[in-house]
Design an enzyme around this catalytic site. Sequence first.
Site, short mmCIF file in Angstrom:
data_model
loop_
_atom_site.label_atom_id
_atom_site.label_comp_id
_atom_site.label_asym_id
_atom_site.label_seq_id
_atom_site.Cartn_x
_atom_site.Cartn_y
_atom_site.Cartn_z
N CYS A 140 -3.95 -9.18 6.13
CA CYS A 140 -3.84 -10.31 6.75
C CYS A 140 -2.53 -10.33 7.45
CB CYS A 140 -4.07 -11.39 5.76
SG CYS A 140 -2.55 -11.28 4.52
N HIS B 65 -0.54 -3.82 -3.14
CA HIS B 65 -1.25 -3.39 -4.32
C HIS B 65 -1.99 -2.25 -3.68
CE1 HIS B 65 0.28 -6.22 -7.06
NE2 HIS B 65 -0.01 -7.02 -6.07
N HIS C 204 4.48 -12.33 -0.95
CA HIS C 204 4.34 -13.41 -1.67
C HIS C 204 5.49 -14.21 -1.92
CE1 HIS C 204 1.13 -11.29 -3.67
NE2 HIS C 204 1.62 -10.50 -4.08
N CYS D 238 5.62 -14.64 3.68
CA CYS D 238 4.59 -15.10 4.51
C CYS D 238 5.01 -16.31 5.03
CB CYS D 238 3.18 -15.06 4.06
SG CYS D 238 2.02 -15.78 4.97
N GLU E 101 3.31 -15.02 -6.28
CA GLU E 101 3.34 -16.12 -5.71
C GLU E 101 3.72 -17.49 -6.19
OE1 GLU E 101 0.13 -16.76 -2.53
OE2 GLU E 101 0.63 -18.90 -2.56
N THR F 218 -2.04 -19.95 -2.20
CA THR F 218 -2.48 -19.72 -0.87
C THR F 218 -3.92 -19.10 -1.02
OG1 THR F 218 -1.28 -17.64 -0.74
CG2 THR F 218 -0.34 -19.34 0.41
N SER G 97 -8.67 -3.95 -6.69
CA SER G 97 -8.53 -5.05 -5.99
C SER G 97 -9.74 -6.20 -6.13
CB SER G 97 -8.30 -4.55 -4.59
OG SER G 97 -8.75 -5.58 -3.67
N SER G 98 -9.13 -7.47 -6.72
CA SER G 98 -10.04 -8.34 -6.94
C SER G 98 -10.88 -8.83 -5.75
CB SER G 98 -9.59 -9.35 -7.73
OG SER G 98 -8.46 -9.94 -6.94
N SER H 233 -5.71 -5.18 1.07
CA SER H 233 -4.53 -4.34 0.94
C SER H 233 -5.07 -2.78 1.51
CB SER H 233 -4.05 -4.28 -0.65
OG SER H 233 -4.43 -5.02 -1.32
FE1 F3S Z 1 -1.88 -13.31 3.88
FE2 F3S Z 1 0.03 -15.26 4.16
FE3 F3S Z 1 -2.45 -15.97 3.98
S1 F3S Z 1 0.04 -13.44 3.03
S2 F3S Z 1 -3.30 -14.23 2.68
S3 F3S Z 1 -1.58 -14.75 5.70
S4 F3S Z 1 -0.68 -16.92 3.03
#
Ligand code: F3S
Length: 283
Positions: free
Chosen positions: A12, A41, A76, A98, A128, A166, A222-223, A266
């Site tokens: 992301c 991860h 995080h 982020c 986080e 988030t 990875s979930s 990831s």
């Molecule tokens: Fe990624 Fe930031 Fe959203 S790390 S999942 S863009 S809160």
Amino acid sequence: MGVMVAKTAGFCFGVQRAIDQVYEQIRTADRPVYTFGPIIHNEEVVQDLEEKGVHVLNTEEELAALREGIVIIRSHGVGKAVYDLLDREGITLVDATCPFVKKIHGIVQKQREEGRRVIIAGDPKHPEVEGIRGWSAADTLVIEDAEQIDELLAGTDEKLCIVAQTTFNYKKFQDLVEKIIKKGYDILVLNTICNATQERQVEARRIAAQVDVMFVIGGRHSSNTQKLFEICKKECKNTYFIQTLDDFNPECVNSVRNVGITAGASTPKQIIEEVHANVRFKL
Ligand code: F3S
């Protein structure tokens, strides 16, 4: 015949930004570079960074013992105590938190100053959430399920503010909020759920519904990748999980017309491109 690669596959915005910052430090740093916790991860990526001289620090004790270097905070985010710990001579902090998470830190800090007790909808053990908690007061509550509300909230005379991790499930967040409102609390609700996860799932579902074979790339543990796999499998029975290129069986795409590809949060671009190239070669 064609291959559809999900636009939302892989990192992301926040994770990509953090990784870019690490590589930027590798290029320019004149001192040892560290990340506080693994940057993502994904063992291969962390291993590759280690070989390039980026070491992972896992505890606040290790941070406190550091005399010199550049420390990168991952997407995080962390609590205020970690910033205080790094605010000393010889240490340079590179903050790759982020921006969406950073915004939550600001919200909880302000609301606590204005006298609201903060509630975080999320997993109390997730880094986080630990970081968000570290910007709030000691009486902050972390709630995962609506059932916990009765045991955790006693009287209704408190003013509350609720935010979410988030990646929290939107439906669960709504249930929590509804239950608290019904109890008569004065509550400020701030939906801080990030859309990245949901957008990735919606796109994966849409592509899987249109193809003969679907590949979901990501770590076995990875979930969010497992969740993508489940979603795709429901739409397309020929859905395959790929962790490394070795898992790609060329026979899966024999005599098929359309193939779809998506990947968990990831998953590096490189493996997505490798699978894409192999599929194209076979079609
Ligand atoms: Fe990624 Fe930031 Fe959203 S790390 S999942 S863009 S809160």
